[in-house]
Design an enzyme around this catalytic site. Structure first.
Site, PDB file in Angstrom:
ATOM      1  CG  LEU A  59      14.832   6.246  10.277  1.00 25.37           C
ATOM      2  CD1 LEU A  59      14.225   5.707   8.988  1.00 25.37           C
ATOM      3  CD2 LEU A  59      16.129   5.514  10.599  1.00 25.37           C
ATOM      4  CB  SER A 124       3.184  -0.016  -0.837  1.00 24.60           C
ATOM      5  OG  SER A 124       1.815   0.050  -1.157  1.00 24.60           O
ATOM      6  CB  THR A 126       0.736   2.197  -3.482  1.00 28.38           C
ATOM      7  OG1 THR A 126       0.156   3.355  -4.041  1.00 28.38           O
ATOM      8  CG2 THR A 126       2.074   2.535  -2.913  1.00 28.38           C
ATOM      9  CE1 TYR A 148       3.303   5.066   2.202  1.00 26.91           C
ATOM     10  CE2 TYR A 148       1.663   4.226   0.656  1.00 26.91           C
ATOM     11  CZ  TYR A 148       2.602   4.002   1.659  1.00 26.91           C
ATOM     12  OH  TYR A 148       2.834   2.727   2.098  1.00 26.91           O
ATOM     13  CE  LYS A 152       6.241   2.886   1.725  1.00 28.60           C
ATOM     14  NZ  LYS A 152       7.168   2.626   2.829  1.00 28.60           N
ATOM     15  CE1 TYR A 176       5.969  -5.550   3.512  1.00 33.89           C
ATOM     16  CE2 TYR A 176       5.009  -3.656   4.612  1.00 33.89           C
ATOM     17  CZ  TYR A 176       6.045  -4.551   4.453  1.00 33.89           C
ATOM     18  OH  TYR A 176       7.141  -4.443   5.266  1.00 33.89           O
ATOM     19  CG  ASN A 197      -6.912   7.387   6.191  1.00 34.24           C
ATOM     20  OD1 ASN A 197      -7.721   8.299   6.141  1.00 34.24           O
ATOM     21  ND2 ASN A 197      -5.698   7.530   6.713  1.00 34.24           N
ATOM     22  CG  ASN A 198      -5.930   1.678   5.429  1.00 34.45           C
ATOM     23  OD1 ASN A 198      -5.098   2.167   6.171  1.00 34.45           O
ATOM     24  ND2 ASN A 198      -5.834   1.739   4.119  1.00 34.45           N
ATOM     25  N   GLY A 293      -9.177   8.057  -7.020  1.00 34.33           N
ATOM     26  CA  GLY A 293      -7.861   7.401  -7.022  1.00 34.33           C
ATOM     27  C   GLY A 293      -7.909   5.907  -6.784  1.00 34.33           C
TER      28      GLY A 293
HETATM   29  N1  LIG Z   1      -0.218  -0.928   6.579  1.00 30.29           N
HETATM   30  C1  LIG Z   1      -0.311  -0.925   5.249  1.00 30.29           C
HETATM   31  O1  LIG Z   1      -1.428  -1.018   4.684  1.00 30.29           O
HETATM   32  C2  LIG Z   1       0.926  -0.854   4.396  1.00 30.29           C
HETATM   33  C3  LIG Z   1       0.839  -1.243   3.048  1.00 30.29           C
HETATM   34  C4  LIG Z   1       1.985  -1.158   2.260  1.00 30.29           C
HETATM   35  C5  LIG Z   1       3.186  -0.677   2.804  1.00 30.29           C
HETATM   36  N2  LIG Z   1       3.229  -0.292   4.111  1.00 30.29           N
HETATM   37  C6  LIG Z   1       4.508   0.239   4.651  1.00 30.29           C
HETATM   38  O2  LIG Z   1       4.956  -0.603   5.698  1.00 30.29           O
HETATM   39  C7  LIG Z   1       5.650   0.166   6.694  1.00 30.29           C
HETATM   40  C8  LIG Z   1       5.023  -0.116   8.049  1.00 30.29           C
HETATM   41  O3  LIG Z   1       3.637   0.166   7.982  1.00 30.29           O
HETATM   42  P1  LIG Z   1       2.678   0.087   9.252  1.00 30.29           P
HETATM   43  O4  LIG Z   1       1.320  -0.184   8.739  1.00 30.29           O
HETATM   44  O5  LIG Z   1       3.280  -0.778  10.284  1.00 30.29           O
HETATM   45  O6  LIG Z   1       2.734   1.622   9.687  1.00 30.29           O
HETATM   46  P2  LIG Z   1       2.887   2.261  11.159  1.00 30.29           P
HETATM   47  O7  LIG Z   1       2.657   3.725  11.010  1.00 30.29           O
HETATM   48  O8  LIG Z   1       2.066   1.514  12.130  1.00 30.29           O
HETATM   49  O9  LIG Z   1       4.438   1.984  11.470  1.00 30.29           O
HETATM   50  C9  LIG Z   1       5.470   2.817  11.006  1.00 30.29           C
HETATM   51  C10 LIG Z   1       6.333   3.197  12.198  1.00 30.29           C
HETATM   52  O10 LIG Z   1       7.414   4.023  11.755  1.00 30.29           O
HETATM   53  C11 LIG Z   1       7.586   5.061  12.726  1.00 30.29           C
HETATM   54  N3  LIG Z   1       8.257   6.177  12.020  1.00 30.29           N
HETATM   55  C12 LIG Z   1       7.767   6.926  11.012  1.00 30.29           C
HETATM   56  N4  LIG Z   1       8.694   7.825  10.632  1.00 30.29           N
HETATM   57  C13 LIG Z   1       9.786   7.638  11.413  1.00 30.29           C
HETATM   58  C14 LIG Z   1      11.053   8.259  11.489  1.00 30.29           C
HETATM   59  N5  LIG Z   1      11.392   9.296  10.725  1.00 30.29           N
HETATM   60  N6  LIG Z   1      11.942   7.806  12.401  1.00 30.29           N
HETATM   61  C15 LIG Z   1      11.613   6.771  13.222  1.00 30.29           C
HETATM   62  N7  LIG Z   1      10.424   6.137  13.197  1.00 30.29           N
HETATM   63  C16 LIG Z   1       9.518   6.575  12.287  1.00 30.29           C
HETATM   64  C17 LIG Z   1       6.198   5.359  13.245  1.00 30.29           C
HETATM   65  O11 LIG Z   1       6.186   5.959  14.527  1.00 30.29           O
HETATM   66  C18 LIG Z   1       5.563   3.970  13.264  1.00 30.29           C
HETATM   67  O12 LIG Z   1       5.756   3.337  14.508  1.00 30.29           O
HETATM   68  C19 LIG Z   1       5.530   1.622   6.254  1.00 30.29           C
HETATM   69  O13 LIG Z   1       6.722   1.976   5.579  1.00 30.29           O
HETATM   70  C20 LIG Z   1       4.367   1.619   5.280  1.00 30.29           C
HETATM   71  O14 LIG Z   1       4.465   2.625   4.320  1.00 30.29           O
HETATM   72  C21 LIG Z   1       2.139  -0.379   4.928  1.00 30.29           C
HETATM   73  O1  LIG Z   2     -14.096   3.434   4.595  1.00 25.47           O
HETATM   74  C1  LIG Z   2     -13.749   2.726   3.626  1.00 25.47           C
HETATM   75  C2  LIG Z   2     -12.413   2.404   3.375  1.00 25.47           C
HETATM   76  C3  LIG Z   2     -12.124   1.647   2.253  1.00 25.47           C
HETATM   77  N1  LIG Z   2     -13.105   1.226   1.415  1.00 25.47           N
HETATM   78  C4  LIG Z   2     -12.772   0.391   0.250  1.00 25.47           C
HETATM   79  O2  LIG Z   2     -12.095  -0.744   0.729  1.00 25.47           O
HETATM   80  C5  LIG Z   2     -11.070  -1.160  -0.171  1.00 25.47           C
HETATM   81  C6  LIG Z   2      -9.731  -1.147   0.555  1.00 25.47           C
HETATM   82  O3  LIG Z   2      -9.398   0.182   0.897  1.00 25.47           O
HETATM   83  P1  LIG Z   2      -8.160   0.541   1.860  1.00 25.47           P
HETATM   84  O4  LIG Z   2      -8.157   2.020   2.051  1.00 25.47           O
HETATM   85  O5  LIG Z   2      -8.208  -0.312   3.070  1.00 25.47           O
HETATM   86  O6  LIG Z   2      -6.885   0.046   1.038  1.00 25.47           O
HETATM   87  P2  LIG Z   2      -6.351   0.486  -0.410  1.00 25.47           P
HETATM   88  O7  LIG Z   2      -6.266  -0.738  -1.255  1.00 25.47           O
HETATM   89  O8  LIG Z   2      -7.092   1.629  -0.941  1.00 25.47           O
HETATM   90  O9  LIG Z   2      -4.882   1.017  -0.074  1.00 25.47           O
HETATM   91  C7  LIG Z   2      -3.959   0.361   0.801  1.00 25.47           C
HETATM   92  O10 LIG Z   2      -3.218  -0.608   0.128  1.00 25.47           O
HETATM   93  C8  LIG Z   2      -2.423  -0.133  -0.949  1.00 25.47           C
HETATM   94  C9  LIG Z   2      -1.638  -1.303  -1.449  1.00 25.47           C
HETATM   95  O11 LIG Z   2      -2.440  -2.104  -2.250  1.00 25.47           O
HETATM   96  C10 LIG Z   2      -1.480   0.979  -0.505  1.00 25.47           C
HETATM   97  O12 LIG Z   2      -0.418   0.468   0.289  1.00 25.47           O
HETATM   98  C11 LIG Z   2      -2.227   2.034   0.287  1.00 25.47           C
HETATM   99  O13 LIG Z   2      -1.283   2.915   0.842  1.00 25.47           O
HETATM  100  C12 LIG Z   2      -3.032   1.413   1.386  1.00 25.47           C
HETATM  101  O14 LIG Z   2      -3.777   2.401   2.074  1.00 25.47           O
HETATM  102  C13 LIG Z   2     -11.150  -0.185  -1.345  1.00 25.47           C
HETATM  103  O15 LIG Z   2     -11.942  -0.754  -2.350  1.00 25.47           O
HETATM  104  C14 LIG Z   2     -11.844   1.040  -0.759  1.00 25.47           C
HETATM  105  O16 LIG Z   2     -12.583   1.796  -1.710  1.00 25.47           O
HETATM  106  C15 LIG Z   2     -14.424   1.550   1.652  1.00 25.47           C
HETATM  107  O17 LIG Z   2     -15.322   1.173   0.895  1.00 25.47           O
HETATM  108  N2  LIG Z   2     -14.729   2.294   2.757  1.00 25.47           N
END
Ligand SMILES: NC(=O)c1ccc[n+]([C@@H]2O[C@H](COP(=O)([O-])OP(=O)(O)OC[C@H]3O[C@@H](n4cnc5c(N)ncnc54)[C@H](O)[C@@H]3O)[C@@H](O)[C@H]2O)c1
Ligand SMILES: O=c1ccn([C@@H]2O[C@H](COP(=O)(O)OP(=O)(O)O[C@H]3O[C@H](CO)[C@H](O)[C@H](O)[C@H]3O)[C@@H](O)[C@H]2O)c(=O)[nH]1
Length: 347
Positions: A59, A124, A126, A148, A152, A176, A197-198, A293
């Site tokens: 992008l 998000s 967040t 991050y 948003k 989301y 991480n999740n 956090g």
């Molecule tokens: N997965 C979650 O828990 C979650 C929660 C809330 C919001 N979101 C948002 O939703 C969107 C999609 O999330 P996801 O989980 O599918 O993540 P993802 O990383 O799987 O998908 C994002 C995609 O964007 C591409 N990308 C990143 N920067 C780019 C750039 N500069 N140009 C072109 N492509 C680029 C990456 O290669 C990737 O394929 C993200 O904006 C994320 O912040 C995700």
């Molecule tokens: O190894 C792990 C990972 C997570 N958790 C716990 O599981 C829950 C969910 O954690 P996630 O990391 O999966 O999700 P979060 O709710 O912390 O955060 C996610 O959801 C948010 C939106 O609500 C934001 O989008 C953020 O960027 C995204 O990572 C939390 O209570 C966390 O403490 C654990 O106990 N162990």
């Protein structure tokens, strides 16, 4: 109708591509593969039996992006592309601000130039920071606790300013909650880089034997069992929410935020138990300190999306766990297909 999908090779993007193609939309996908693999798009084609145009474009590459708009008559954009790892955003904030914010600025500027003003943006939960009450509705105060989250929040504000300046734009800000699960075929799903991480990808990698045990972050929260509570939503329900948001943006103008969640919270320990039941696998865990956090509880009031978009999440926790597990079990190495190397090191 032709829809540009930025970040379409990623986790949520690929599931949305499947639903859009199945509903008969023409899609044009753009991704730089910074956090995804081309194989995800091959599987989208395989699942739908439909073809689409793909551009490996960043992008931040304005010329490359303009090329896409020159080649296609685009009606609307669903903008997933962005970096999303909270911890990484604290270590490399400039990279996050540049990729997410500059990327969105360039996208909007190019959209404006080509007269495309209908946009669905991946925000998000967040953006609600540390909410004081539950469930969270869209009119709650907004704040961010890490770079991050600030990207948003800033992008939401930029998009609101864009509408104030030109009210022919139509923008949906989709907040989301916690997407998990995978397509029921087990062919596409979440493929995180390195140690997840999740919560759900961590659980599935423990269950498949790639990781030893889950660390449960905190057991002294004021919740049902002391572990953190979240609103987990099936990624296919989330994808379908984008189709509803798309219908709205192409038929009206304005800028509006919508929570995409189920409205129900599950604790970490409940998730472990539900996953074990759905998969038949044990998930060993150990309780450790709280993660800095983290909030104790976070779940959506999903009423606005139901009322104004006609969307509700339909898949329950059992489907979420089963589908997450099917994906992990069938693809222990994610989208990485095994490459056989012969003794001369030739593929
Ligand atoms: N997965 C979650 O828990 C979650 C929660 C809330 C919001 N979101 C948002 O939703 C969107 C999609 O999330 P996801 O989980 O599918 O993540 P993802 O990383 O799987 O998908 C994002 C995609 O964007 C591409 N990308 C990143 N920067 C780019 C750039 N500069 N140009 C072109 N492509 C680029 C990456 O290669 C990737 O394929 C993200 O904006 C994320 O912040 C995700
Ligand atoms: O190894 C792990 C990972 C997570 N958790 C716990 O599981 C829950 C969910 O954690 P996630 O990391 O999966 O999700 P979060 O709710 O912390 O955060 C996610 O959801 C948010 C939106 O609500 C934001 O989008 C953020 O960027 C995204 O990572 C939390 O209570 C966390 O403490 C654990 O106990 N162990």
């Amino acid at each position: 109708m032709a829809i540009l999908i930025t970040g379409g090779a990623g986790y949520i993007g690929s599931h949305t591509c499947v639903e859009l193609l199945s509903a008969g939309y023409e899609i044009i996908v753009l991704d730089n593969f910074s956090n995804s693999k081309p194989e995800s798009l091959n599987r989208v084609k395989e699942l739908t039996g439909k073809d689409f145009m793909f551009y490996e474009v960043d992008l931040l590459d304005r010329i490359g992006l303009e090329g896409v708009f020159q080649n296609h008559s685009i009606d609307a954009v669903i903008h997933f592309a962005g970096l999303k790892a909270v911890g990484e955003s604290v270590s490399i904030p400039l990279h996050y601000y540049h990729n997410n914010i500059t990327g969105t600025l360039i996208l909007c500027d190019v959209m404006k130039k080509y007269g495309v003003k209908d946009l669905v943006f991946s925000s998000s939960a967040t953006v609600y920071g540390m909410p004081e009450r539950m469930p969270i509705s869209e009119d709650f105060p907004l704040s961010a606790t890490n770079p991050y989250g600030r990207t948003k929040l800033m992008i939401e504000e930029i998009l609101r300013d864009l509408y104030v300046a030109d009210n022919s734009w139509s923008i949906a800000l989709l907040r989301y909650f916690n997407p998990i699960g995978a397509h029921e075929s087990g062919r596409i799903g979440e493929d995180p880089n390195g140690i997840p991480n999740n919560l759900m990808p961590f659980i599935t990698q423990v269950a498949v034997g790639k990781l030893k045990e889950l660390q449960v972050f905190g057991s002294d929260y004021p919740t049902v069992d002391g572990s953190g509570v979240r609103d987990y939503i099936h990624v296919v329900d989330l994808a379908l929410g984008h189709l509803k948001a798309l219908e709205r943006v192409v038929s009206s103008t304005g800028v509006d935020a919508f929570n995409l969640g189920t409205g129900t919270g599950y604790s970490v320990l409940e998730m472990v138990a539900d996953f074990e039941k759905a998969s038949g696998r044990k998930v060993p865990y150990k309780i450790v300190d709280r993660r800095p956090g983290d909030v104790a509880v976070c779940y959506a009031d999903p009423f606005k999306a139901k009322n104004e978009l006609g969307w509700t999440a339909e898949r329950g926790i059992e489907d979420m766990c089963k589908d997450s597990w099917r994906w992990q079990e069938k693809n222990p190495n994610g989208f990485e297909t095994k490459v056989l190397i012969d003794k001369n090191n030739k593929y």
